[in-house]
Design an enzyme around this catalytic site. Sequence first.
Site, PDB file in Angstrom:
ATOM      1  N   HIS A  62       0.648  -1.321  -0.077  1.00 22.46           N
ATOM      2  CA  HIS A  62       0.022   0.054   0.178  1.00 22.46           C
ATOM      3  C   HIS A  62       0.915   1.340  -0.163  1.00 22.46           C
ATOM      4  O   HIS A  62       0.813   2.207  -0.908  1.00 22.46           O
ATOM      5  CB  HIS A  62      -0.942  -0.154   1.164  1.00 22.46           C
ATOM      6  N   HIS A  86       3.459   7.070   5.049  1.00 18.93           N
ATOM      7  CA  HIS A  86       2.331   7.727   5.710  1.00 18.93           C
ATOM      8  C   HIS A  86       1.723   6.938   6.774  1.00 18.93           C
ATOM      9  O   HIS A  86       0.829   7.679   7.706  1.00 18.93           O
ATOM     10  CB  HIS A  86       1.463   8.028   4.469  1.00 18.93           C
ATOM     11  N   GLU A  90       0.653   5.945  12.556  1.00 20.20           N
ATOM     12  CA  GLU A  90      -0.849   5.804  13.147  1.00 20.20           C
ATOM     13  C   GLU A  90      -0.645   4.391  13.381  1.00 20.20           C
ATOM     14  O   GLU A  90      -1.327   3.840  14.369  1.00 20.20           O
ATOM     15  CB  GLU A  90      -1.576   6.000  12.040  1.00 20.20           C
ATOM     16  N   ASP A  91      -0.045   3.465  12.599  1.00 15.12           N
ATOM     17  CA  ASP A  91      -0.257   1.913  12.778  1.00 15.12           C
ATOM     18  C   ASP A  91       0.729   1.216  13.245  1.00 15.12           C
ATOM     19  O   ASP A  91       0.642   0.074  13.184  1.00 15.12           O
ATOM     20  CB  ASP A  91      -0.789   1.283  11.101  1.00 15.12           C
ATOM     21  N   ASP A 153      -3.391   8.594  -1.359  1.00 13.56           N
ATOM     22  CA  ASP A 153      -3.606   7.368  -0.186  1.00 13.56           C
ATOM     23  C   ASP A 153      -4.988   7.036  -0.670  1.00 13.56           C
ATOM     24  O   ASP A 153      -5.499   5.833  -0.929  1.00 13.56           O
ATOM     25  CB  ASP A 153      -3.647   7.928   1.150  1.00 13.56           C
ATOM     26  N   ASP A 273     -21.980  13.221 -28.278  1.00 12.21           N
ATOM     27  CA  ASP A 273     -20.423  13.293 -28.102  1.00 12.21           C
ATOM     28  C   ASP A 273     -19.611  12.676 -27.238  1.00 12.21           C
ATOM     29  O   ASP A 273     -19.087  12.807 -26.077  1.00 12.21           O
ATOM     30  CB  ASP A 273     -20.494  14.827 -28.161  1.00 12.21           C
TER      31      ASP A 273
HETATM   32 MN    MN Z   1      -2.763   4.741   3.853  1.00 20.62          MN
END
Ligand code: MN
Length: 737
Positions: A62, A86, A90-91, A153, A273
Amino acid sequence: MAGKRSVEHISAIHLESIDQLVERAKELSPNIDADTLKKAYQFSEKAHEGQFRRSGDPYITHPLGVAGIIADLGLDQATIITGLLHDTVEDTDITLEDVKREFGEEVMDLVDGVTKISQMKFRNTHHKQGENIRKMIVAMGRDIRVILVKLADRLHNMRTLNHMPYEKQERIARETLDIYAPLANRLGISSLKVELEDLSFRYMRPEIYYDLVQKVNQKKKEREEYVSQVIGDLEEQLKEVQLNPEIQGRSKHLYSIYKKMEQRGLEFEQIYDLMAFRIITNTVGECYSALGCIHAKWKPVPGRFKDYIALAKSNNYQSLHTTVIGPNAQRIEVQIRTEEMHLIAERGIAAHWKYKEKGQIAADTEKKFRWLRDFLENSGVQGEDSDEYLENVKTDLFETEIYVFTPKGDVKELPEGASPLDFAYAIHTDVGSKCVGAKVNGKIVPLKYRLRSGDTVSVMTSSNQSPSKDWLNIVVTARAKSKIRAYVKSEERKRSLVLGKDLFEKELRRLGISVRRLFEAAHLEEYLRKNGYKSEDEIYIAVGYGKVSVEDIVKGLNPDLLPQENNPETKEEDNQSFLDKVFKSAQKKSKKKGSLISVDGMSDIMVRFAKCCNPIPGDSIVGFISRGRGVTIHTSTCSKAYEIDASRQIDVDWSDNHNQTNNVKVRILSQDEPGLLRKISDAFSSADANIINARIRTTKDHKAVFHFDIQVRDTSQLAMVIQNVQRIKGVIGVERE
Ligand code: MN
C-alpha cells in the site's frame, strides 16, 4: 506521437518493488536520491512487518503504491518518502521522533499532517463531514503536499476497494465522490479526479457502471476506426498551415457520460459526443491557428466554444474548447492547448510544485491559486458551525464557474448562481455589506438576480445599508455567506446582551440580590473560566439567548444569596413568575415591532420552532414557555405539544408581514428513474422553494425515497410545491413529514 513525449497519465500499473518506484520517480524528477528512497522503503517495510492488507498482500504494497502515485504526479522527494511512511506513525510503533531522526524535519511535518487527517474518523453524518473537511482544509493551509499525499492514499485505497466488505465499499465510494474527487478537481489534478470519479461510480452504482462499460465496448472497433479517421483528417488539415501537433482521441470517462445522461434525462444511445479529441501545440498562437483551421473544415456547434486560455479557470486550467460537426455528421469535442497547459491540466497544483521553497507554495503559484487562499481565510470564521461550513465548502468545490466583469473590465470568477451580492462581497467586505443594488449591463437588477457569464456588474452602495439575515438566501459564495453570518451573529449578540442584562437585573431584584454583591463573589473569575465565559457580558448574552437561567448563575456564583424557603411549591411559583417576566419582556420587544404576540416579531432570540413539527406560517400554532429557553412554537396538531404542561401554554399567531422562510421536511416516494431528482428539484425551484438538504435511498423494489428539507414562506407555498411535485411522472406520493 510525432516524436514528442506526451505527459503520462498517473499509471495504474502495480508497483512490484522499490526499484520500480525509483525508476518511475527519476523519470519526472532526475534529482531524486535513490538511496534515501530505498532507506525509507526498508524503514516502512520493517515497521509494517507482519501486517497485511485485506487482499492478503503484505502491508508495504500500500505505501509503495501511494508513493508511486505521488511520484507520477511529479512531486518532490520529501513527499514521495512521506507516501512510503504515511501509515507508520498511525499503525506501527514508529514515532514522529523516529521519522525526524531518520528523515529530517520536513518529512516529519508531512507525516504528522497526514496522520492527523487520518485520525479523523469520517462518518456519514453531515456534521462530522463538515468538521473533517475543515480539518483537511486547515492541513492544506499548512502544507498543500499533505493533501496530495492524502489524495494519493485515497486513490490507492479506491483501486483496492474490491477487497472491502460491501457496505464499506459504498460508504467509502460516496465519500470519495463527495469530497476527494471535487478536491482533486479544485486543485486542478484532472488525472486524479477522473480516476477517483470512475472508481466511485463503479462501487456506488455497479449495475449502471457495468452496463455502460458494456455499451461503450460494444462499438469499440467502430469507434476506434472513427478516431483514427478524425485524427488523420486533423493532421492533414493542420499540416497545411504548417502545424504538426500531438493529437489524442479517446472516449470520455464513464462517470462524465453517466452524469450527462442523468442531468439531461437521456439514454446512452442519445449521447452523441462520446469522443473527445485533444490537440497539444507548442505555442499559444498555434492553439488559435489550429482552432481557426478546424472551424474552417467542420462547422462549430453554436454556444459550445469556450476560451479558457484568455480566461483561465480558477484551478488554473487553460484550454480552448469547441464542439464541431465532424465526419458522418457526428458531434466531436476538441480541446486545444499547449504542452505546458496540458501538464497543468493533468497534474494541477502538483505541476507547480517547487520543492526549493520548503513547505511554501511559490509566490506565483499562490497567486494563481488565489481561491485556495480565500478558502483558507474563510475557514476560520468564528461561530460558523460544521454544517454551515460543509454547505459553503461544497458550493465552492462543486459549482461551475461564471466570469463577470467590473465596470473597469477586471474579471471576477464566481460560482454558477452567484448574485450581485456575491460579486459585491468578492470585491470587498464593505462593498458587500453596504450593497443596496446593482446594475448589470447598465440595467438595475434586484439583489437576487443570478449573474451570467459576460455580465458587467456595477454595485450601488449606501452608507445606511447593513447586511440582513435574508441575504443568506440570496448569496452562494462561502465568502459572502460567512461575512453575512458573522455580521448577523454579532448583531444578535448585541441584542441578546441588552435583553439578557435586562432580564438579569429584574430577576435579581425579585430575588432581592444586588448585582454588585453577586459579582463580588470571590470566585467570579473561576466561575467565568469554568463556564467558558470571557467576560461578565457573556453571562448576560447567555441569559439573553436563553441558554442559562439567572437562578443557575446565582447558584453557581453564590448559592447562599438565594432565598432560603426552597420548598417545591414556592419554587414552582418562582418559576412561574420568572417565566412571566421572560414572556412579558418578549412581549415588550415584539410590541416595538408593531405587532402583538407575533412569533416573527419576537425575533429568534426568544422564539424557537419545534423540530418535531416544523411549523410554517399558515399552520395553526401554539406556544409554550420553556424555562430558560424562551418560547417554543408547535403546530396545534403536534402530539408532542400535548405532553407539555398546559399552564405554560400561550397564544401565539403569525404576524401579517412574515417574509422570513422556515424549514419544513418533505418526503417523496417515486419510481427509481434517472433524471427524476432533477425534475423534483425543478419543481421546488419553480415554486421558489430552496432545498436545504436532501437524502435519497432506493428500495429493493426499484422505488426511491427522497427526504428533503426545504425552505418555504408559508403553507400556501408548500401546497404549491407539493402540487408541482405530484404532477411529475414517476412520483407516487408526496407528504410533509
Ligand atoms: Mn494509507
